[in-house]
Design a protein around this motif. Structure first.
Motif, PDB file in Angstrom:
ATOM      1  N   LYS A 149      -2.284  -7.652  -2.993  1.00 19.29           N
ATOM      2  CA  LYS A 149      -2.958  -6.416  -3.400  1.00 19.29           C
ATOM      3  C   LYS A 149      -3.385  -6.499  -4.868  1.00 19.29           C
ATOM      4  N   LEU A 150      -4.555  -5.946  -5.151  1.00 20.21           N
ATOM      5  CA  LEU A 150      -5.053  -5.879  -6.526  1.00 20.21           C
ATOM      6  C   LEU A 150      -5.583  -4.480  -6.814  1.00 20.21           C
ATOM      7  N   ILE A 151      -4.950  -3.825  -7.769  1.00 15.40           N
ATOM      8  CA  ILE A 151      -5.394  -2.525  -8.258  1.00 15.40           C
ATOM      9  C   ILE A 151      -5.894  -2.735  -9.687  1.00 15.40           C
TER      10      ILE A 151
ATOM     11  N   LEU B 256     -15.781  -8.341  -5.698  1.00 16.17           N
ATOM     12  CA  LEU B 256     -14.698  -9.311  -5.844  1.00 16.17           C
ATOM     13  C   LEU B 256     -13.367  -8.874  -5.237  1.00 16.17           C
ATOM     14  N   GLY B 257     -13.407  -7.913  -4.319  1.00 21.02           N
ATOM     15  CA  GLY B 257     -12.248  -7.627  -3.486  1.00 21.02           C
ATOM     16  C   GLY B 257     -11.131  -6.811  -4.100  1.00 21.02           C
ATOM     17  N   VAL B 258     -11.445  -5.928  -5.035  1.00 20.24           N
ATOM     18  CA  VAL B 258     -10.420  -5.040  -5.601  1.00 20.24           C
ATOM     19  C   VAL B 258     -10.073  -3.982  -4.554  1.00 20.24           C
TER      20      VAL B 258
ATOM     21  N   LYS C  28     -12.246   2.321  -3.249  1.00 24.84           N
ATOM     22  CA  LYS C  28     -11.285   3.421  -3.361  1.00 24.84           C
ATOM     23  C   LYS C  28     -10.918   3.620  -4.821  1.00 24.84           C
ATOM     24  N   TRP C  29     -10.760   4.873  -5.218  1.00 22.16           N
ATOM     25  CA  TRP C  29     -10.379   5.160  -6.599  1.00 22.16           C
ATOM     26  C   TRP C  29      -9.605   6.463  -6.645  1.00 22.16           C
TER      27      TRP C  29
ATOM     28  N   LEU D 208      -3.924  -4.731 -12.559  1.00 27.83           N
ATOM     29  CA  LEU D 208      -4.504  -5.314 -13.763  1.00 27.83           C
ATOM     30  C   LEU D 208      -4.976  -4.176 -14.660  1.00 27.83           C
ATOM     31  N   VAL D 209      -4.355  -4.058 -15.829  1.00 24.82           N
ATOM     32  CA  VAL D 209      -4.627  -2.948 -16.736  1.00 24.82           C
ATOM     33  C   VAL D 209      -5.644  -3.367 -17.787  1.00 24.82           C
ATOM     34  N   LEU D 210      -6.734  -2.601 -17.856  1.00 28.62           N
ATOM     35  CA  LEU D 210      -7.792  -2.825 -18.838  1.00 28.62           C
ATOM     36  C   LEU D 210      -7.776  -1.658 -19.818  1.00 28.62           C
TER      37      LEU D 210
END
Length: 178
Positions: free
Chosen positions: A27-29, A51-53, A82-83, A126-128
């Motif tokens: 899983k990638l959030i 890219l599949g997030v 989704k968000w 992944l935090v930006l």
């Protein structure tokens, strides 16, 4: 002779790529902490769709759909990813940790490691950080890992949406080798 692919051919190629790169294995959030420019948010939605997030968390001062500026840069892809929006950044980060995700901050700081040396073989958020200040100091201690993109020129940083695309590309390359 080269020629463009049809929409059907593109869908077939995308399905094949998802299998080849094991993109669904983990899983990638994406977590956007006070990313304030709606054009950056829109670019991140478009890149995430490609890219599949799995989902994007829009936190704090980050603008969220519906927003014309987000839609312009995302080309409508904010409707296919989704968000969720949350005002409370601390609570949201702890919630993600409680869901079993590792918080990976993308920021150049003292203890960060080269993103190329990071193993993406787990469920991650992944935090930006903010366009100017990055991930705020008060949130750095919550991160399980800190990674950075190596820089080779005179510029000290990248635009957040560009950094996001590079990080997601590196993740995909790493997943192919699993």
């Amino acid at each position: 002779m080269f020629k463009p692919l049809s929409k059907t051919q593109i869908r077939q190629l995308n399905r094949k790529s998802r299998l080849t790169y094991s993109i669904d294995k983990f899983k990638l959030i994406l977590v956007l902490q006070d990313v304030e420019n709606p054009f950056n948010v829109g670019s991140i939605f478009r890149t995430s769709s490609a890219l599949g997030v799995d989902k994007i968390y829009l936190l704090g001062k980050t603008p969220y759909p519906p927003n014309d500026k987000i839609s312009i840069n995302s080309m409508g892809f904010e409707r296919s990813v989704k968000w969720s929006y949350f005002a409370d950044i601390f609570q949201s980060l702890y919630e993600l940790k409680n869901q079993g995700l590792r918080l990976v901050g993308l920021d150049l700081c003292k203890n960060s490691v080269d993103i190329n040396d990071f193993n993406f073989d787990c469920d991650i958020a992944l935090v930006l950080g903010n366009e100017v200040r990055g991930i705020y100091k008060k949130y750095l201690s919550i991160m399980d890992h800190l990674v950075h993109i190596p820089m080779f020129g005179s510029g000290p940083s990248l635009n957040v949406s560009i950094a996001c695309g590079i990080a997601l590309g590196i993740r995909i390359s790493k997943l192919k080798s699993l």
